[in-house]
Scaffold this motif. Structure first.
Motif, PDB file in Angstrom:
ATOM      1  N   ASN A  78       0.864  -1.178   0.000  1.00  0.00           N
ATOM      2  CA  ASN A  78       0.000   0.000   0.000  1.00  0.00           C
ATOM      3  C   ASN A  78       0.907   1.237   0.000  1.00  0.00           C
ATOM      4  OD1 ASN A  78      -1.665   2.126   0.583  1.00  0.00           O
ATOM      5  ND2 ASN A  78      -2.808   1.080   2.211  1.00  0.00           N
ATOM      6  N   VAL A  79       1.146   1.756  -1.204  1.00  0.00           N
ATOM      7  CA  VAL A  79       2.107   2.861  -1.341  1.00  0.00           C
ATOM      8  C   VAL A  79       1.631   4.097  -0.583  1.00  0.00           C
ATOM      9  CG1 VAL A  79       3.323   4.340  -3.004  1.00  0.00           C
ATOM     10  CG2 VAL A  79       2.904   1.952  -3.543  1.00  0.00           C
ATOM     11  N   LYS A  80       0.285   4.267  -0.498  1.00  0.00           N
ATOM     12  CA  LYS A  80      -0.259   5.451   0.207  1.00  0.00           C
ATOM     13  C   LYS A  80       0.104   5.407   1.688  1.00  0.00           C
ATOM     14  CE  LYS A  80      -3.998   7.574  -2.276  1.00  0.00           C
ATOM     15  NZ  LYS A  80      -5.209   6.956  -2.801  1.00  0.00           N
ATOM     16  N   LYS A  81      -0.125   4.235   2.298  1.00  0.00           N
ATOM     17  CA  LYS A  81       0.170   4.101   3.729  1.00  0.00           C
ATOM     18  C   LYS A  81       1.675   3.954   3.918  1.00  0.00           C
ATOM     19  CE  LYS A  81      -1.920   2.064   7.803  1.00  0.00           C
ATOM     20  NZ  LYS A  81      -2.120   0.788   8.469  1.00  0.00           N
ATOM     21  N   GLY A  82       2.245   3.097   3.081  1.00  0.00           N
ATOM     22  CA  GLY A  82       3.687   2.944   2.956  1.00  0.00           C
ATOM     23  C   GLY A  82       4.464   2.909   4.255  1.00  0.00           C
ATOM     24  N   PHE A  83       5.509   3.695   4.273  1.00  0.00           N
ATOM     25  CA  PHE A  83       6.455   3.684   5.374  1.00  0.00           C
ATOM     26  C   PHE A  83       5.802   4.182   6.669  1.00  0.00           C
ATOM     27  CE2 PHE A  83      10.542   5.341   7.270  1.00  0.00           C
ATOM     28  CZ  PHE A  83      11.088   4.083   7.458  1.00  0.00           C
ATOM     29  N   GLY A  84       4.873   5.132   6.535  1.00  0.00           N
ATOM     30  CA  GLY A  84       4.196   5.680   7.718  1.00  0.00           C
ATOM     31  C   GLY A  84       3.523   4.584   8.526  1.00  0.00           C
ATOM     32  N   GLY A  85       2.952   3.606   7.832  1.00  0.00           N
ATOM     33  CA  GLY A  85       2.280   2.501   8.513  1.00  0.00           C
ATOM     34  C   GLY A  85       3.261   1.675   9.316  1.00  0.00           C
ATOM     35  N   VAL A  86       4.418   1.408   8.727  1.00  0.00           N
ATOM     36  CA  VAL A  86       5.454   0.627   9.426  1.00  0.00           C
ATOM     37  C   VAL A  86       5.942   1.394  10.655  1.00  0.00           C
ATOM     38  CG1 VAL A  86       7.725  -0.422   9.185  1.00  0.00           C
ATOM     39  CG2 VAL A  86       6.164  -0.457   7.257  1.00  0.00           C
ATOM     40  N   MET A  87       6.065   2.710  10.486  1.00  0.00           N
ATOM     41  CA  MET A  87       6.578   3.552  11.580  1.00  0.00           C
ATOM     42  C   MET A  87       5.658   3.537  12.802  1.00  0.00           C
ATOM     43  SD  MET A  87       9.479   5.184  11.155  1.00  0.00           S
ATOM     44  CE  MET A  87      10.309   3.815  10.461  1.00  0.00           C
ATOM     45  N   GLN A  88       4.369   3.173  12.565  1.00  0.00           N
ATOM     46  CA  GLN A  88       3.424   3.143  13.696  1.00  0.00           C
ATOM     47  C   GLN A  88       3.841   2.142  14.763  1.00  0.00           C
ATOM     48  OE1 GLN A  88      -0.386   2.571  11.840  1.00  0.00           O
ATOM     49  NE2 GLN A  88      -0.710   4.757  11.556  1.00  0.00           N
ATOM     50  N   THR A  89       4.697   1.188  14.384  1.00  0.00           N
ATOM     51  CA  THR A  89       5.237   0.259  15.378  1.00  0.00           C
ATOM     52  C   THR A  89       5.795   1.027  16.576  1.00  0.00           C
ATOM     53  OG1 THR A  89       5.872  -1.243  13.610  1.00  0.00           O
ATOM     54  CG2 THR A  89       6.958  -1.580  15.722  1.00  0.00           C
ATOM     55  N   PHE A  90       6.441   2.167  16.284  1.00  0.00           N
ATOM     56  CA  PHE A  90       7.101   2.941  17.328  1.00  0.00           C
ATOM     57  C   PHE A  90       6.120   3.563  18.319  1.00  0.00           C
ATOM     58  CE2 PHE A  90      10.527   3.203  14.029  1.00  0.00           C
ATOM     59  CZ  PHE A  90      11.444   2.422  14.726  1.00  0.00           C
ATOM     60  N   ASP A  91       4.844   3.703  17.897  1.00  0.00           N
ATOM     61  CA  ASP A  91       3.859   4.273  18.829  1.00  0.00           C
ATOM     62  C   ASP A  91       3.684   3.348  20.038  1.00  0.00           C
ATOM     63  OD1 ASP A  91       3.642   6.113  16.849  1.00  0.00           O
ATOM     64  OD2 ASP A  91       1.665   5.476  16.153  1.00  0.00           O
ATOM     65  N   ASN A  92       3.954   2.054  19.807  1.00  0.00           N
ATOM     66  CA  ASN A  92       3.880   1.091  20.913  1.00  0.00           C
ATOM     67  C   ASN A  92       5.219   0.919  21.625  1.00  0.00           C
ATOM     68  OD1 ASN A  92       1.122   0.123  20.788  1.00  0.00           O
ATOM     69  ND2 ASN A  92       1.681  -0.636  18.775  1.00  0.00           N
ATOM     70  N   THR A  93       6.313   0.984  20.876  1.00  0.00           N
ATOM     71  CA  THR A  93       7.612   0.656  21.495  1.00  0.00           C
ATOM     72  C   THR A  93       8.260   1.859  22.187  1.00  0.00           C
ATOM     73  OG1 THR A  93       8.770   1.051  19.408  1.00  0.00           O
ATOM     74  CG2 THR A  93       8.068  -1.214  19.855  1.00  0.00           C
ATOM     75  N   GLU A 169       2.306  11.724  21.485  1.00  0.00           N
ATOM     76  CA  GLU A 169       2.471  11.444  22.921  1.00  0.00           C
ATOM     77  C   GLU A 169       3.576  10.414  23.157  1.00  0.00           C
ATOM     78  OE1 GLU A 169      -0.384  11.554  21.296  1.00  0.00           O
ATOM     79  OE2 GLU A 169      -1.448  13.239  22.223  1.00  0.00           O
ATOM     80  N   ALA A 170       3.677   9.424  22.244  1.00  0.00           N
ATOM     81  CA  ALA A 170       4.747   8.419  22.381  1.00  0.00           C
ATOM     82  C   ALA A 170       6.112   9.105  22.269  1.00  0.00           C
ATOM     83  CB  ALA A 170       4.594   7.342  21.307  1.00  0.00           C
ATOM     84  N   SER A 171       6.229  10.018  21.307  1.00  0.00           N
ATOM     85  CA  SER A 171       7.500  10.733  21.138  1.00  0.00           C
ATOM     86  C   SER A 171       7.767  11.677  22.315  1.00  0.00           C
ATOM     87  CB  SER A 171       7.506  11.518  19.825  1.00  0.00           C
ATOM     88  OG  SER A 171       7.666  10.631  18.742  1.00  0.00           O
ATOM     89  N   MET A 172       6.695  12.306  22.820  1.00  0.00           N
ATOM     90  CA  MET A 172       6.876  13.203  23.979  1.00  0.00           C
ATOM     91  C   MET A 172       7.404  12.433  25.182  1.00  0.00           C
ATOM     92  SD  MET A 172       3.489  15.578  23.917  1.00  0.00           S
ATOM     93  CE  MET A 172       3.135  16.689  22.563  1.00  0.00           C
ATOM     94  N   SER A 173       6.824  11.249  25.410  1.00  0.00           N
ATOM     95  CA  SER A 173       7.255  10.452  26.571  1.00  0.00           C
ATOM     96  C   SER A 173       8.700  10.016  26.401  1.00  0.00           C
ATOM     97  CB  SER A 173       6.333   9.235  26.770  1.00  0.00           C
ATOM     98  OG  SER A 173       6.503   8.274  25.742  1.00  0.00           O
ATOM     99  N   LYS A 174       9.054   9.592  25.200  1.00  0.00           N
ATOM    100  CA  LYS A 174      10.415   9.115  24.934  1.00  0.00           C
ATOM    101  C   LYS A 174      11.426  10.256  25.040  1.00  0.00           C
ATOM    102  CE  LYS A 174      13.556   6.364  22.837  1.00  0.00           C
ATOM    103  NZ  LYS A 174      14.720   7.247  22.788  1.00  0.00           N
ATOM    104  N   ALA A 175      11.057  11.439  24.473  1.00  0.00           N
ATOM    105  CA  ALA A 175      11.973  12.590  24.504  1.00  0.00           C
ATOM    106  C   ALA A 175      12.197  13.045  25.949  1.00  0.00           C
ATOM    107  CB  ALA A 175      11.410  13.733  23.670  1.00  0.00           C
ATOM    108  N   LYS A 176      11.106  13.186  26.679  1.00  0.00           N
ATOM    109  CA  LYS A 176      11.217  13.702  28.056  1.00  0.00           C
ATOM    110  C   LYS A 176      11.928  12.685  28.967  1.00  0.00           C
ATOM    111  CE  LYS A 176      10.310  16.320  31.664  1.00  0.00           C
ATOM    112  NZ  LYS A 176      11.070  17.557  31.881  1.00  0.00           N
TER     113      LYS A 176
END
Ligand SMILES: Cc1cc2nc3c(=O)[nH]c(=O)nc-3n(C[C@H](O)[C@H](O)[C@H](O)COP(=O)(O)OP(=O)(O)OC[C@H]3O[C@@H](n4cnc5c(N)ncnc54)[C@H](O)[C@@H]3O)c2cc1C
Length: 240
Positions: A78-93, A169-176
């Motif tokens: 799915n070229v539209k979702k593409g890499f962004g979809g894979v990156m969603q893994t990080f929202d959990n990790t 929020e995932a990035s905020m928690s990780k950054a802080k």
């Protein structure tokens, strides 16, 4: 693939690879790869600053083949979702790495507080920080920063558990949490002085271990970039 955590101990690894070289990263899928598959070898282990109990391996994949059922998710590209979809893994990790930072920070605070008490400088929450011993005032500042990272981590993890979109929020928690634990553990070494620097205590180890929490699963700078994109409504092409 360099820097693979548990690369030499794991029975299986999850590999991200493109199904179509012409499409590139938009065709990236995840595969479960047994470490004993033909063509998979551990080349070496890294020597590093901290987390020395965790092996960090270089893994070579040379014409490695895995069965189709080892593909995680759908094979459709799915070229539209593409890499962004894979990156969603990080929202959990990312909240998980933030939680590691919260745990490490808490441990350092507990040791530091016990040392201050032993030195005759107990922490008093009923008096202003500025009216207390300078080391206690510093402790209170570190603890409040730690508490902010704890709250941000709880929020990001709660959102993930409840299937709410949580990239920012995932990035905020990780950054802080990553920045706080790095500062906190180094300050704990500083405040505990020679005892803090000595290998007889864990504070020096924790100061070395903390830095990775601000690097892997996305660095401090990358988290800030993601947060800025989300807040300002910019794409990755707009804000690099
Ligand atoms: C001990 C350890 C274990 C690891 N385990 C794993 C693992 O199991 N699996 C895995 O896939 N990876 C793993 N990694 C890799 C880790 O996720 C990356 O090292 C990390 O995300 C940083 O990416 P990089 O090394 O490519 O840094 P680079 O992208 O080369 O970045 C170098 C510096 O430049 C900064 N930078 C880069 N781009 C920008 C930008 N646009 N704006 C501002 N600053 C920027 C970065 O923040 C960083 O400070 C591990 C790394 C280590 C050290």
């Amino acid at each position: 693939k360099i820097f693979v955590t548990c690369g030499s101990r794991a029975d299986h690894v999850v590999v991200w690879a493109t199904l179509d070289k012409a499409v590139g990263r938009a065709a990236i899928k995840r595969f479960v790869v047994p470490m004993n598959a033909d063509g998979v070898t551990v080349v070496r282990l890294e020597h590093k600053l901290g987390i020395k109990a965790s092996d960090t391996a270089v893994v070579r994949f040379d014409n490695a083949r895995v069965p189709a059922e080892n593909l995680l998710g759908t094979p459709e590209i799915n070229v539209k979702k593409g890499f962004g979809g894979v990156m969603q893994t990080f929202d959990n990790t990312r909240p998980l790495v933030a939680a590691m930072a919260v745990g490490l920070g808490r441990a350092a605070l507990e040791v530091l507080r016990a040392m201050l008490e032993e030195a005759g400088h107990p922490v008093d929450y009923d008096r202003p920080a500025a009216a207390q011993h300078a080391a206690v005032a510093e402790y209170l500042r570190l603890e409040s920063d730690w508490e902010a990272s704890w709250m941000l981590t709880l929020r990001a993890a709660w959102m993930a558990d409840n299937k709410l979109p949580n990239s920012a929020e995932a990035s905020m928690s990780k950054a802080k949490a990553g920045r706080t634990v790095t500062e906190l553990t180094n300050k704990a070494v500083e405040l505990a002085a020679t005892v803090g620097y000595s290998e007889t205590q864990l504070l020096e180890k924790w100061a070395r271990d903390s830095k990775i929490l601000d690097i892997f699963e996305g660095t401090q700078q990358i988290q800030q970039l993601i947060i800025a994109r989300r807040i300002l409504g910019k794409s990755s092409a707009d804000l690099k």
